[in-house]
Motif scaffolding. Structure first.
Motif, mmCIF file in Angstrom:
data_model
loop_
_atom_site.group_PDB
_atom_site.id
_atom_site.type_symbol
_atom_site.label_atom_id
_atom_site.label_comp_id
_atom_site.label_asym_id
_atom_site.label_seq_id
_atom_site.Cartn_x
_atom_site.Cartn_y
_atom_site.Cartn_z
ATOM 1 N N ASP A 134 -11.994 -5.746 -0.433
ATOM 2 C CA ASP A 134 -10.466 -4.783 -0.080
ATOM 3 C C ASP A 134 -11.088 -3.326 -0.285
ATOM 4 O O ASP A 134 -11.632 -3.008 -1.230
ATOM 5 C CB ASP A 134 -9.636 -5.303 -1.224
ATOM 6 C CG ASP A 134 -8.993 -6.420 -1.090
ATOM 7 O OD1 ASP A 134 -9.228 -7.288 -0.127
ATOM 8 O OD2 ASP A 134 -8.571 -7.045 -2.052
ATOM 9 N N VAL A 135 -10.571 -2.636 0.471
ATOM 10 C CA VAL A 135 -10.940 -1.086 0.647
ATOM 11 C C VAL A 135 -9.545 -0.346 0.670
ATOM 12 O O VAL A 135 -8.741 -0.341 1.465
ATOM 13 C CB VAL A 135 -11.867 -0.755 1.666
ATOM 14 C CG1 VAL A 135 -11.942 0.891 1.759
ATOM 15 C CG2 VAL A 135 -12.930 -1.409 1.807
ATOM 16 N N LYS A 136 -9.211 0.253 -0.662
ATOM 17 C CA LYS A 136 -8.255 1.042 -0.782
ATOM 18 C C LYS A 136 -8.505 2.483 -0.401
ATOM 19 O O LYS A 136 -9.464 3.292 -0.721
ATOM 20 C CB LYS A 136 -7.697 1.029 -2.436
ATOM 21 C CG LYS A 136 -6.337 1.855 -2.195
ATOM 22 C CD LYS A 136 -5.616 1.724 -3.739
ATOM 23 C CE LYS A 136 -4.524 2.453 -4.057
ATOM 24 N NZ LYS A 136 -3.654 2.185 -3.140
ATOM 25 N N ILE A 137 -7.407 2.998 0.441
ATOM 26 C CA ILE A 137 -7.289 4.316 1.134
ATOM 27 C C ILE A 137 -6.383 5.223 0.335
ATOM 28 O O ILE A 137 -5.401 4.906 0.203
ATOM 29 C CB ILE A 137 -7.050 4.472 2.565
ATOM 30 C CG1 ILE A 137 -8.023 3.458 3.293
ATOM 31 C CG2 ILE A 137 -7.439 6.063 2.851
ATOM 32 C CD1 ILE A 137 -9.634 3.937 3.371
ATOM 33 N N ASP A 138 -6.985 6.260 -0.566
ATOM 34 C CA ASP A 138 -5.898 7.023 -1.318
ATOM 35 C C ASP A 138 -5.304 8.138 -0.705
ATOM 36 O O ASP A 138 -5.066 9.109 -1.277
ATOM 37 C CB ASP A 138 -6.848 7.492 -2.463
ATOM 38 C CG ASP A 138 -7.172 6.128 -3.497
ATOM 39 O OD1 ASP A 138 -6.406 5.322 -3.656
ATOM 40 O OD2 ASP A 138 -8.258 6.484 -4.140
#
Length: 240
Positions: A134-138
């Motif tokens: 999972d890659v969270k984009i802030d």
């Protein structure tokens, strides 16, 4: 069972450590990550191993020797020029049955035996171990069409990907897709197989996996191994 461990890269992201030490020999606790990998493979029946070496090869060869201290037969395939991640496979002799290829800098609890069983049941030419990341984009992500009209605006989304773990099982027939002494990376090899209509399979893994590429990964690996050593290197009599 045969296995090829890719250990020839320079590990540039872990500099300055890797200016004097090949990344697979970076210590995780009381042993290098490469030794952990070899001992895991031996436990799952992969006891005929080849190290594909290049950068600082002499140090790897001096530490690992003929593999006797790990209870495996260990040989070496040395590339004279960088051949990528798939190119070195063509230099290894006598690949006449199913064989494993993997990076030499992985900390994982994968069951290599279960992956092999699955590969054979599926009748695949190639099997790639995959992990859900999972890659969270802030940031707020804006999606636009070809005429710059906003189609969607998503605040700090999380994207889900199936990523390669750097562990593969192959049948010898893949060798016809690798030109000896010509650079080729594993994603390119997989693309060649797909273009030829070959069967490429995925083995999904949900346990622990860490690719030790950056300084923070290395620090995390040291901590995880110290706290969960028995999960990575079970004692005799324990399940892996």
């Amino acid at each position: 069972m045969r296995g090829i461990i890719l250990a020839g890269g320079k590990g540039a992201r872990l500099a300055p450590y890797t200016t004097v030490l090949p990344k697979p020999l970076m210590p995780i606790g009381e042993m290098p990550i490469l030794e952990i990998v070899i001992r895991q493979l031996e436990r799952h029946g992969f006891n005929d191993l080849t190290l594909a070496v290049g950068y600082l090869a002499e140090l790897l060869m001096a530490y690992c020797g003929n593999g006797g201290k790990f209870n495996v037969k260990l040989g070496y395939s040395r590339e004279e020029q960088p051949l990528g991640t798939a190119g070195p496979i063509a230099l290894v002799q006598d690949l006449d049955d199913t064989f494993l290829v993997m990076n030499g800098d992985l900390l994982t609890t994968i069951d290599y035996g279960a992956m092999l069983k699955y590969h054979r049941e599926r009748g695949a030419l190639a099997t790639i171990a995959c992990y859900q990341r999972d890659v969270k984009i802030d940031l707020g992500v804006i999606e636009v069409d070809s005429d710059n009209w906003v189609k969607n605006y998503i605040e700090k989304p999380t994207y889900h990907y199936a990523v390669s773990m750097g562990i593969y099982l192959f049948e010898p027939a893949i060798l016809k897709y690798i030109v000896p002494n010509q650079r080729l990376d594993l994603p390119e090899l997989v693309a060649k197989l797909q273009d030829a209509g070959e069967r490429v399979n995925v083995f999904n893994f949900e346990g622990y996996w860490l690719d030790i590429g950056r300084h923070d990964d290395y620090e995390r690996a040291i901590d995880e191994f110290a706290r969960h050593r028995g999960e990575f290197l079970p004692q005799s009599g324990q399940d892996s």
